[in-house]
Write a protein that holds these residues in place. Structure first.
Motif, PDB file in Angstrom:
ATOM      1  N   LEU A 108       0.805  -1.226   0.000  1.00  0.00           N
ATOM      2  CA  LEU A 108       0.000   0.000   0.000  1.00  0.00           C
ATOM      3  C   LEU A 108       0.836   1.273   0.000  1.00  0.00           C
ATOM      4  CD1 LEU A 108      -2.824  -0.972   2.532  1.00  0.00           C
ATOM      5  CD2 LEU A 108      -2.848  -1.120   0.031  1.00  0.00           C
ATOM      6  N   LEU A 109       2.086   1.196   0.481  1.00  0.00           N
ATOM      7  CA  LEU A 109       2.920   2.392   0.579  1.00  0.00           C
ATOM      8  C   LEU A 109       4.151   2.334  -0.314  1.00  0.00           C
ATOM      9  CD1 LEU A 109       2.917   2.905   4.469  1.00  0.00           C
ATOM     10  CD2 LEU A 109       1.445   4.015   2.777  1.00  0.00           C
ATOM     11  N   ASP A 110       4.497   1.127  -0.777  1.00  0.00           N
ATOM     12  CA  ASP A 110       5.737   0.933  -1.531  1.00  0.00           C
ATOM     13  C   ASP A 110       6.926   1.463  -0.723  1.00  0.00           C
ATOM     14  OD1 ASP A 110       7.359   0.103  -3.585  1.00  0.00           O
ATOM     15  OD2 ASP A 110       7.122   1.936  -4.776  1.00  0.00           O
ATOM     16  N   LEU A 111       6.922   1.135   0.557  1.00  0.00           N
ATOM     17  CA  LEU A 111       7.994   1.551   1.465  1.00  0.00           C
ATOM     18  C   LEU A 111       8.485   0.340   2.246  1.00  0.00           C
ATOM     19  CD1 LEU A 111       6.630   4.883   2.978  1.00  0.00           C
ATOM     20  CD2 LEU A 111       8.507   4.635   1.346  1.00  0.00           C
ATOM     21  N   VAL A 152       9.255  22.296  -2.268  1.00  0.00           N
ATOM     22  CA  VAL A 152      10.041  21.125  -2.686  1.00  0.00           C
ATOM     23  C   VAL A 152       9.171  19.869  -2.715  1.00  0.00           C
ATOM     24  CG1 VAL A 152      12.191  22.120  -1.854  1.00  0.00           C
ATOM     25  CG2 VAL A 152      10.857  20.671  -0.334  1.00  0.00           C
ATOM     26  N   SER A 153       8.169  19.778  -1.822  1.00  0.00           N
ATOM     27  CA  SER A 153       7.296  18.611  -1.821  1.00  0.00           C
ATOM     28  C   SER A 153       6.433  18.582  -3.075  1.00  0.00           C
ATOM     29  CB  SER A 153       6.418  18.635  -0.570  1.00  0.00           C
ATOM     30  OG  SER A 153       5.518  17.557  -0.560  1.00  0.00           O
ATOM     31  N   ARG A 154       5.987  19.746  -3.514  1.00  0.00           N
ATOM     32  CA  ARG A 154       5.096  19.828  -4.671  1.00  0.00           C
ATOM     33  C   ARG A 154       5.737  19.225  -5.918  1.00  0.00           C
ATOM     34  NH1 ARG A 154       4.143  24.873  -4.183  1.00  0.00           N
ATOM     35  NH2 ARG A 154       2.318  24.591  -2.820  1.00  0.00           N
ATOM     36  N   ARG A 155       7.065  19.303  -5.999  1.00  0.00           N
ATOM     37  CA  ARG A 155       7.756  18.784  -7.190  1.00  0.00           C
ATOM     38  C   ARG A 155       7.717  17.266  -7.265  1.00  0.00           C
ATOM     39  NH1 ARG A 155      11.824  23.114  -6.096  1.00  0.00           N
ATOM     40  NH2 ARG A 155      13.107  21.593  -4.996  1.00  0.00           N
ATOM     41  N   GLU A 156       7.481  16.596  -6.127  1.00  0.00           N
ATOM     42  CA  GLU A 156       7.525  15.133  -6.095  1.00  0.00           C
ATOM     43  C   GLU A 156       6.143  14.491  -6.149  1.00  0.00           C
ATOM     44  OE1 GLU A 156      10.265  13.270  -6.090  1.00  0.00           O
ATOM     45  OE2 GLU A 156      11.497  15.085  -6.235  1.00  0.00           O
ATOM     46  N   LEU A 157       5.098  15.272  -5.956  1.00  0.00           N
ATOM     47  CA  LEU A 157       3.758  14.706  -5.851  1.00  0.00           C
ATOM     48  C   LEU A 157       3.063  14.646  -7.213  1.00  0.00           C
ATOM     49  CD1 LEU A 157       2.590  16.591  -2.633  1.00  0.00           C
ATOM     50  CD2 LEU A 157       3.487  14.258  -2.788  1.00  0.00           C
ATOM     51  N   GLN A 164      -0.490   6.662  -8.734  1.00  0.00           N
ATOM     52  CA  GLN A 164       0.569   7.369  -8.009  1.00  0.00           C
ATOM     53  C   GLN A 164      -0.027   8.396  -7.037  1.00  0.00           C
ATOM     54  OE1 GLN A 164       3.897   6.729  -8.011  1.00  0.00           O
ATOM     55  NE2 GLN A 164       3.970   8.236  -6.339  1.00  0.00           N
ATOM     56  N   ALA A 165      -1.102   9.057  -7.447  1.00  0.00           N
ATOM     57  CA  ALA A 165      -1.753  10.022  -6.559  1.00  0.00           C
ATOM     58  C   ALA A 165      -2.330   9.311  -5.332  1.00  0.00           C
ATOM     59  CB  ALA A 165      -2.856  10.774  -7.303  1.00  0.00           C
ATOM     60  N   ASP A 166      -2.906   8.108  -5.521  1.00  0.00           N
ATOM     61  CA  ASP A 166      -3.415   7.341  -4.383  1.00  0.00           C
ATOM     62  C   ASP A 166      -2.279   6.947  -3.447  1.00  0.00           C
ATOM     63  OD1 ASP A 166      -5.934   7.569  -5.425  1.00  0.00           O
ATOM     64  OD2 ASP A 166      -6.052   5.497  -6.163  1.00  0.00           O
ATOM     65  N   LEU A 167      -1.139   6.579  -4.034  1.00  0.00           N
ATOM     66  CA  LEU A 167       0.023   6.225  -3.226  1.00  0.00           C
ATOM     67  C   LEU A 167       0.480   7.427  -2.393  1.00  0.00           C
ATOM     68  CD1 LEU A 167       2.046   3.899  -2.673  1.00  0.00           C
ATOM     69  CD2 LEU A 167       3.466   4.831  -4.512  1.00  0.00           C
ATOM     70  N   PHE A 193      -2.876   1.950  11.530  1.00  0.00           N
ATOM     71  CA  PHE A 193      -4.100   2.367  10.838  1.00  0.00           C
ATOM     72  C   PHE A 193      -4.063   2.046   9.342  1.00  0.00           C
ATOM     73  CE2 PHE A 193      -3.978   5.371  14.491  1.00  0.00           C
ATOM     74  CZ  PHE A 193      -5.158   4.970  15.095  1.00  0.00           C
ATOM     75  N   LEU A 194      -2.976   1.487   8.875  1.00  0.00           N
ATOM     76  CA  LEU A 194      -2.814   1.243   7.444  1.00  0.00           C
ATOM     77  C   LEU A 194      -3.919   0.361   6.858  1.00  0.00           C
ATOM     78  CD1 LEU A 194      -1.107   1.850   4.997  1.00  0.00           C
ATOM     79  CD2 LEU A 194       0.417  -0.047   5.622  1.00  0.00           C
ATOM     80  N   PRO A 195      -4.382  -0.702   7.548  1.00  0.00           N
ATOM     81  CA  PRO A 195      -5.456  -1.516   6.957  1.00  0.00           C
ATOM     82  C   PRO A 195      -6.726  -0.719   6.657  1.00  0.00           C
ATOM     83  CG  PRO A 195      -4.426  -2.704   8.765  1.00  0.00           C
ATOM     84  CD  PRO A 195      -3.864  -1.319   8.805  1.00  0.00           C
ATOM     85  N   LEU A 196      -6.988   0.350   7.418  1.00  0.00           N
ATOM     86  CA  LEU A 196      -8.180   1.159   7.187  1.00  0.00           C
ATOM     87  C   LEU A 196      -8.003   2.126   6.018  1.00  0.00           C
ATOM     88  CD1 LEU A 196      -9.180   2.077  10.867  1.00  0.00           C
ATOM     89  CD2 LEU A 196      -9.789   0.050   9.519  1.00  0.00           C
ATOM     90  N   LEU A 197      -6.788   2.222   5.485  1.00  0.00           N
ATOM     91  CA  LEU A 197      -6.506   3.154   4.387  1.00  0.00           C
ATOM     92  C   LEU A 197      -6.454   2.456   3.034  1.00  0.00           C
ATOM     93  CD1 LEU A 197      -3.642   5.248   6.078  1.00  0.00           C
ATOM     94  CD2 LEU A 197      -6.121   5.600   6.204  1.00  0.00           C
ATOM     95  N   GLU A 198      -6.684   1.155   3.024  1.00  0.00           N
ATOM     96  CA  GLU A 198      -6.598   0.432   1.750  1.00  0.00           C
ATOM     97  C   GLU A 198      -7.622   0.962   0.755  1.00  0.00           C
ATOM     98  OE1 GLU A 198      -6.459  -4.157   0.024  1.00  0.00           O
ATOM     99  OE2 GLU A 198      -6.834  -3.773   2.155  1.00  0.00           O
ATOM    100  N   ASP A 199      -8.858   1.117   1.195  1.00  0.00           N
ATOM    101  CA  ASP A 199      -9.905   1.701   0.356  1.00  0.00           C
ATOM    102  C   ASP A 199     -10.043   3.164   0.758  1.00  0.00           C
ATOM    103  OD1 ASP A 199     -12.152   2.508  -1.019  1.00  0.00           O
ATOM    104  OD2 ASP A 199     -13.359   0.751  -0.482  1.00  0.00           O
TER     105      ASP A 199
END
Length: 539
Positions: A108-111, A152-157, A164-167, A193-199
């Protein structure tokens, strides 16, 4: 919270806010729809370490409430809704917890998450959102720092909707929940809380504000020796500004904005932390009871607060709160005065009626479905708990039971025996209470004397039980010894302020009279004990 903890809390808020500001409009709208938008309108507030510590020292873990000299007080769901704008209605924040989130975080996070761990490395998470250099530069103002991070964050999003936006959004939510709303000690971010963020479409259906309150209760129950605080720290600070305004810890600078946390700034105090804490403890010990604000929202309208209408059915109710493995009661019946009711006598609750595994920063050892394990408490939430009601006409019986349970433990300062506003009022209330009990005890003692001569049948007709009378007398003695009575709110504020200037001799006279009343009650208790020994066996 130490200085390092304060810095971490402020930096975490800045980092989360920077990513939110860097998001394209469609992402900001999604965050709004999830019920988190109001948090990002609140000004970044100074951490008041002394106030947080003073409040924590008053927290009674068993009751799940603050134990102040004037009675219990509890932050409520209405406080959460009004102060933060978080959603306190909807599905309970419940589901599965796992001993390891390795596969889920990669999916879900690719981390990367270490095996047998539930923690995401903070630096890796921040860098995935474009925050490669999160440190503040020398001479950089707070606004400049925030603007640079957002840039600087805006350049990566991702700039368009898609995978990718969902990620990006899931990574942001993990950062927001793990480092700001449900922050814990340390430098890593929890995945619970990650399981609650899948959908992502379901995230807005959860009662995140209720989960936040459970997290606050859990943090307050930590050891007093722990100097850090967890969670979104402005909540407790603003709660204290509203309910205990005489402490003078906040500045009302932006009236009319919503949520209410936007009204306030934390007042700067340059004194040493230990000195601040000592003065705060003393101020709470001697706080004028008539200046406690039980209902701070009476004059507040609902304009601009669309979240209030669906939240109202949850206000004024005792209910179980859920934040996955945190399943804690909101014992609102302990603070009926906060609902405009008289406080009736209640059974003081015990927290561990619902047993759960202890708190662990690394998560639980087994996979657990909390919707099944806490099914009864989940159903309680779905029924919106139980409405708080009272048939009491005065607070006296509650305050007597309160004094019996807590005694002098509700006082924290080393110098609480000082002549300040409210002290004379307490002595007068103490004297009045002792005199009333003495008269009642005298009357009932006469009945008992008659019972000794008339036998068991007359005892029943008189309605006098020696054990009951003994209990009442014991309560009277204790109240005369320890209780700091809260006089009925009868508009006597000015009178008491004048009496605070009473001379020491008058104050000592009041104390002597109260002690005399106590001695008389004790004498009657001894006489009652003698009568019990002498009464016929049939009584």
């Amino acid at each position: 919270m130490d200085l390092q903890g304060e810095t971490r809390a402020r930096v975490s808020w800045t980092l989360v806010l920077a990513v939110f500001l860097a998001f394209p409009p469609f992402h900001q709208e999604r965050v709004e729809e999830m019920g988190f938008g109001e948090i990002f309108r609140i000004e970044r507030m100074r951490v008041d370490l002394a106030l947080t510590q003073a409040l924590r020292s008053r927290w009674d873990t068993e009751a799940g409430a603050f134990a102040f000299p004037w009675g219990h007080m509890i932050p409520s769901l209405e406080d959460v809704s009004r102060i933060t704008g978080l959603t306190v209605y909807g599905r309970a924040v419940s589901g599965y917890t796992y001993p390891c989130y390795h596969e889920l975080a990669e999916q879900l996070l690719d981390l990367p998450v270490e095996r047998r761990s539930s923690l995401v490395p903070r630096v890796a998470l921040q860098e995935s959102l474009g925050l490669y250099e999160a440190g503040k530069n020398a001479g950089e103002s707070e606004d400049e720092y925030l603007e640079r991070l957002a840039r600087v964050s805006r350049r990566e999003l991702a700039s368009e909707p898609g995978p990718q936006a969902d990620l990006d959004l899931r990574r942001f939510l993990v950062l927001f929940l793990g480092r700001l709303l449900f922050a814990t000690r340390g430098d890593t971010v929890h995945c619970r809380f990650l399981p609650l963020l899948e959908d992502l479409g379901e995230v807005g259906g959860y009662a995140w504000g209720a989960a936040f309150l459970a997290h606050q209760f859990d943090g307050l129950s930590a050891s007093e020796r722990q100097t850090s605080t967890s969670g979104f720290y402005p909540f407790l600070q603003v709660w204290a500004y509203l309910h205990l305004p005489v402490l003078g810890r906040g500045d009302l600078t932006r009236s009319g904005l919503v949520p209410i946390a936007r009204h306030w700034d934390s007042r700067r105090d340059t004194r040493h932390l230990a000195d601040q804490l000592e003065r705060l403890q003393e101020a709470i010990d001697c706080y004028p009871y008539l200046d406690v604000v039980w209902q701070p929202y009476l004059g507040e309208g609902d304009e601009g607060q669309t979240w209030l209408a669906p939240a109202r059915p949850y206000f004024g109710r005792s209910v179980w709160l859920h934040a996955l493995n945190l399943v804690l009661p909101l014992n609102l019946f302990l603070t009926q005065r906060s609902l405009g009711l008289r406080q009736s006598v209640v059974e003081f609750p015990i927290r561990d009626r619902f047993r759960r595994p202890g708190r662990s920063f690394r998560g639980l050892h087994d996979t657990t479905d909390w919707r099944e394990r806490a099914r009864e408490q989940i159903e309680n939430w779905e029924r919106k708990g139980k409405a708080v009601k009272s048939d009491a006409t005065t607070d006296d019986a509650y305050l007597q039971a309160y004094a019996l349970k807590y005694g002098g433990n509700i006082y924290k300062s080393a110098r609480h025996q000082v002549d300040v506003t409210g002290k004379i009022a307490s002595l007068r209330a103490l004297l009045h209470s002792a005199m009333q009990d003495r008269e009642a005890a005298q009357s009932e003692l006469e009945i008992v004397r008659g019972v000794g001569a008339g036998g068991a049948s007359s005892s029943r007709s008189a309605g006098g039980s020696p054990s009951l009378l003994e209990a009442r007398l014991a309560g009277a003695v204790l109240r005369a010894e320890e209780a700091q009575r809260h006089l009925e709110e009868r508009g006597e504020r000015d009178q008491f302020r004048g009496e605070a200037q009473t001379t020491r001799s008058e104050r000592d006279q009041l104390r002597i009279r109260a002690e005399a009343a106590e001695a008389q009650v004790a004498e009657m208790a001894r006489e009652l004990a003698t009568l019990r020994v002498q009464r016929p066996l049939g009584d």
